[in-house]
Scaffold this active site. Structure first.
Site, PDB file in Angstrom:
ATOM      1  N   ASP A   1       1.440 -15.454   7.055  1.00 18.80           N
ATOM      2  CA  ASP A   1       1.115 -16.589   6.524  1.00 18.80           C
ATOM      3  C   ASP A   1       1.345 -17.104   4.890  1.00 18.80           C
ATOM      4  O   ASP A   1       1.158 -17.875   4.875  1.00 18.80           O
ATOM      5  CB  ASP A   1      -0.229 -16.359   7.168  1.00 18.80           C
ATOM      6  CG  ASP A   1      -0.324 -16.657   8.717  1.00 18.80           C
ATOM      7  OD1 ASP A   1       0.702 -16.519   9.261  1.00 18.80           O
ATOM      8  OD2 ASP A   1      -1.754 -16.995   9.427  1.00 18.80           O
TER       9      ASP A   1
ATOM     10  N   HIS B   1       4.399  -4.639   9.082  1.00 23.55           N
ATOM     11  CA  HIS B   1       4.252  -3.787  10.804  1.00 23.55           C
ATOM     12  C   HIS B   1       3.119  -4.511  11.191  1.00 23.55           C
ATOM     13  O   HIS B   1       2.976  -5.008  12.470  1.00 23.55           O
ATOM     14  CB  HIS B   1       4.349  -2.547  10.615  1.00 23.55           C
ATOM     15  CG  HIS B   1       5.695  -1.792   9.897  1.00 23.55           C
ATOM     16  ND1 HIS B   1       6.846  -2.323  10.023  1.00 23.55           N
ATOM     17  CD2 HIS B   1       5.748  -0.865   8.849  1.00 23.55           C
ATOM     18  CE1 HIS B   1       7.597  -2.286   9.215  1.00 23.55           C
ATOM     19  NE2 HIS B   1       7.108  -0.537   8.325  1.00 23.55           N
TER      20      HIS B   1
ATOM     21  N   ASN C   1       8.036  -5.322  -1.142  1.00 22.47           N
ATOM     22  CA  ASN C   1       8.138  -4.748  -0.174  1.00 22.47           C
ATOM     23  C   ASN C   1       6.599  -4.625   0.416  1.00 22.47           C
ATOM     24  O   ASN C   1       5.819  -4.000  -0.271  1.00 22.47           O
ATOM     25  CB  ASN C   1       7.798  -3.053  -0.912  1.00 22.47           C
ATOM     26  CG  ASN C   1       8.613  -2.127   0.347  1.00 22.47           C
ATOM     27  OD1 ASN C   1       8.021  -2.167   1.155  1.00 22.47           O
ATOM     28  ND2 ASN C   1       8.681  -0.855  -0.216  1.00 22.47           N
TER      29      ASN C   1
ATOM     30  N   ARG D   1       7.817   0.946  13.311  1.00 24.32           N
ATOM     31  CA  ARG D   1       8.286  -0.229  11.338  1.00 24.32           C
ATOM     32  C   ARG D   1       9.352  -0.597  12.085  1.00 24.32           C
ATOM     33  O   ARG D   1      10.406  -1.084  11.338  1.00 24.32           O
ATOM     34  CB  ARG D   1       8.801   1.074  11.064  1.00 24.32           C
ATOM     35  CG  ARG D   1       8.210   2.419  11.152  1.00 24.32           C
ATOM     36  CD  ARG D   1       8.739   2.848   9.266  1.00 24.32           C
ATOM     37  NE  ARG D   1       7.161   4.720   9.610  1.00 24.32           N
ATOM     38  CZ  ARG D   1       5.928   4.966   8.422  1.00 24.32           C
ATOM     39  NH1 ARG D   1       5.739   3.397   7.993  1.00 24.32           N
ATOM     40  NH2 ARG D   1       5.559   5.652   8.667  1.00 24.32           N
TER      41      ARG D   1
ATOM     42  N   SER E   1      12.991   2.733   2.577  1.00 26.22           N
ATOM     43  CA  SER E   1      13.589   3.905   3.603  1.00 26.22           C
ATOM     44  C   SER E   1      14.140   3.714   4.885  1.00 26.22           C
ATOM     45  O   SER E   1      13.620   1.789   4.981  1.00 26.22           O
ATOM     46  CB  SER E   1      12.586   4.083   3.962  1.00 26.22           C
ATOM     47  OG  SER E   1      11.669   3.515   4.882  1.00 26.22           O
TER      48      SER E   1
ATOM     49  N   PRO F   1       0.339  -1.670  -0.283  1.00 27.43           N
ATOM     50  CA  PRO F   1      -0.178  -0.219   0.133  1.00 27.43           C
ATOM     51  C   PRO F   1       0.717   0.924  -0.045  1.00 27.43           C
ATOM     52  O   PRO F   1       1.904   1.325   0.720  1.00 27.43           O
ATOM     53  CB  PRO F   1      -0.943  -0.079   1.126  1.00 27.43           C
ATOM     54  CG  PRO F   1      -0.281  -1.149   2.043  1.00 27.43           C
ATOM     55  CD  PRO F   1       0.551  -1.930   1.132  1.00 27.43           C
ATOM     56  N   ASN F   2       0.119   2.145  -0.749  1.00 31.84           N
ATOM     57  CA  ASN F   2       0.703   3.426  -0.911  1.00 31.84           C
ATOM     58  C   ASN F   2       2.367   3.561  -2.109  1.00 31.84           C
ATOM     59  O   ASN F   2       2.178   4.431  -2.065  1.00 31.84           O
ATOM     60  CB  ASN F   2       0.546   3.886   1.191  1.00 31.84           C
ATOM     61  CG  ASN F   2       0.031   4.205   1.440  1.00 31.84           C
ATOM     62  OD1 ASN F   2      -0.659   5.359   0.842  1.00 31.84           O
ATOM     63  ND2 ASN F   2       0.166   4.115   2.624  1.00 31.84           N
TER      64      ASN F   2
ATOM     65  N   ARG G   1      13.724   5.150  11.872  1.00 37.52           N
ATOM     66  CA  ARG G   1      12.199   5.642  11.667  1.00 37.52           C
ATOM     67  C   ARG G   1      11.549   5.357  12.759  1.00 37.52           C
ATOM     68  O   ARG G   1      11.754   5.332  13.773  1.00 37.52           O
ATOM     69  CB  ARG G   1      11.119   5.672  10.569  1.00 37.52           C
ATOM     70  CG  ARG G   1      12.144   6.187   9.537  1.00 37.52           C
ATOM     71  CD  ARG G   1      11.770   5.879   8.052  1.00 37.52           C
ATOM     72  NE  ARG G   1      10.541   6.713   8.227  1.00 37.52           N
ATOM     73  CZ  ARG G   1       9.145   6.126   7.027  1.00 37.52           C
ATOM     74  NH1 ARG G   1       9.271   4.918   6.407  1.00 37.52           N
ATOM     75  NH2 ARG G   1       8.265   6.544   6.653  1.00 37.52           N
TER      76      ARG G   1
ATOM     77  N   HIS H   1      12.844  -2.663   2.166  1.00 38.58           N
ATOM     78  CA  HIS H   1      12.506  -0.597   2.482  1.00 38.58           C
ATOM     79  C   HIS H   1      12.880  -0.373   1.983  1.00 38.58           C
ATOM     80  O   HIS H   1      14.720   0.144   1.602  1.00 38.58           O
ATOM     81  CB  HIS H   1      12.384  -0.770   3.989  1.00 38.58           C
ATOM     82  CG  HIS H   1      10.989  -2.634   4.547  1.00 38.58           C
ATOM     83  ND1 HIS H   1       9.929  -2.662   3.770  1.00 38.58           N
ATOM     84  CD2 HIS H   1      11.979  -3.233   4.658  1.00 38.58           C
ATOM     85  CE1 HIS H   1       9.287  -3.253   4.620  1.00 38.58           C
ATOM     86  NE2 HIS H   1      10.392  -3.627   5.415  1.00 38.58           N
TER      87      HIS H   1
HETATM   88  C1  DQA Z   1       8.419   1.031   3.421  1.00 40.33           C
HETATM   89  C2  DQA Z   1       8.023   1.417   4.733  1.00 40.33           C
HETATM   90  C3  DQA Z   1       7.674   1.572   6.064  1.00 40.33           C
HETATM   91  O1  DQA Z   1       6.890   1.382   6.943  1.00 40.33           O
HETATM   92  C4  DQA Z   1       6.465   2.028   4.928  1.00 40.33           C
HETATM   93  O2  DQA Z   1       5.259   1.695   5.835  1.00 40.33           O
HETATM   94  C5  DQA Z   1       5.662   2.078   3.597  1.00 40.33           C
HETATM   95  C6  DQA Z   1       7.218   1.999   2.868  1.00 40.33           C
HETATM   96  C7  DQA Z   1       9.414   1.227   2.801  1.00 40.33           C
HETATM   97  O3  DQA Z   1       9.736   1.017   1.488  1.00 40.33           O
HETATM   98  O4  DQA Z   1      10.654   2.419   3.216  1.00 40.33           O
HETATM   99  O5  DQA Z   1       5.306   2.101   3.431  1.00 40.33           O
HETATM  100  O6  DQA Z   1       8.346  -0.382   3.330  1.00 40.33           O
END
Ligand code: DQA
Length: 144
Positions: free
Chosen positions: A86, A79, A73, A110, A101, A9-10, A106, A99
Site C-alpha cells: 500500500d 511475499h 528489494n 516466494r 535470487s 529485512p535480512n 525457489r 530480487h
Molecule cells: C530476496 C528473495 C526473498 O524471497 C527473500 O525473502 C529475501 C531476498 C532476494 O533478493 O532474492 O530476503 O528478495
C-alpha cells in the site's frame, strides 16, 4: 535525479547470509556499486536497508511525497506485506522491484509478490547486477 535504493529485512547480512543463494557481496559493497553506477549514469543514488517495516513505510512515504524513483528489494515483505504494498502504491515516480535470487526457482511462497503489479519492471535472479540494471533503466526512462 535522485533515486532511492531500498532494501528490506535480512539484506544487511548479505555476504554472510546463505552465500550459495545470495553471493558474497556485502551490503556495503552493494551500496557502493549502486552509488558508483548511479554516479556514472548521472543519478544521485542513496541506499538504505532496514529490518523494521515501519521504517520502510516511512521511506516509501518520503519517496511518494518527493516523487523519487525507487529500486526496491522488499525481501520477505514482498511475499506477505500488504502495508509495504500500500505504501508502494502511493509512488508516482517509477518503482523497480529487484530480487537477487531467482525467486521463481525457489519455494512456492516466494513465487507471489504483492509489489510486481505496481512496478514498472521486475528484475530477479541476476544477483546484485540487477540493481545496476534497474538504475540504468531509470536513468534512461524516469523523468526528473
Ligand atoms: C530476496 C528473495 C526473498 O524471497 C527473500 O525473502 C529475501 C531476498 C532476494 O533478493 O532474492 O530476503 O528478495
Amino acid at each position: 535525479m535522485k533515486v532511492l535504493v531500498l532494501n528490506g529485512p535480512n539484506l544487511g547480512r548479505l555476504g554472510t547470509r546463505e552465500p550459495e543463494i545470495y553471493g558474497s557481496t556485502t551490503h556495503a559493497d552493494l551500496a557502493r556499486l549502486c552509488v558508483e553506477t548511479g554516479a556514472d549514469l548521472g543519478l544521485d543514488v542513496e541506499v538504505r536497508q532496514t529490518d523494521h517495516e515501519g521504517e520502510m513505510l516511512g521511506w516509501l512515504h518520503e519517496a511518494a511525497e518527493n516523487k523519487i524513483p525507487v529500486v526496491l528489494n522488499a525481501a520477505a515483505w514482498t511475499h506477505y506485506s500488504i502495508a509495504v504494498r500500500d505504501a508502494a502504491a502511493q509512488l508516482t515516480a517509477p518503482l523497480i522491484e529487484v530480487h537477487i535470487s531467482n525467486v521463481h526457482k525457489r519455494e512456492d511462497f516466494r513465487h507471489h509478490s504483492y509489489l510486481s503489479a505496481l512496478a514498472a519492471g521486475v528484475i530477479v535472479g541476476l544477483g546484485v547486477d540487477g540493481y545496476a540494471l534497474a538504475l540504468r533503466w531509470l536513468a534512461d526512462n524516469a523523468k526528473p
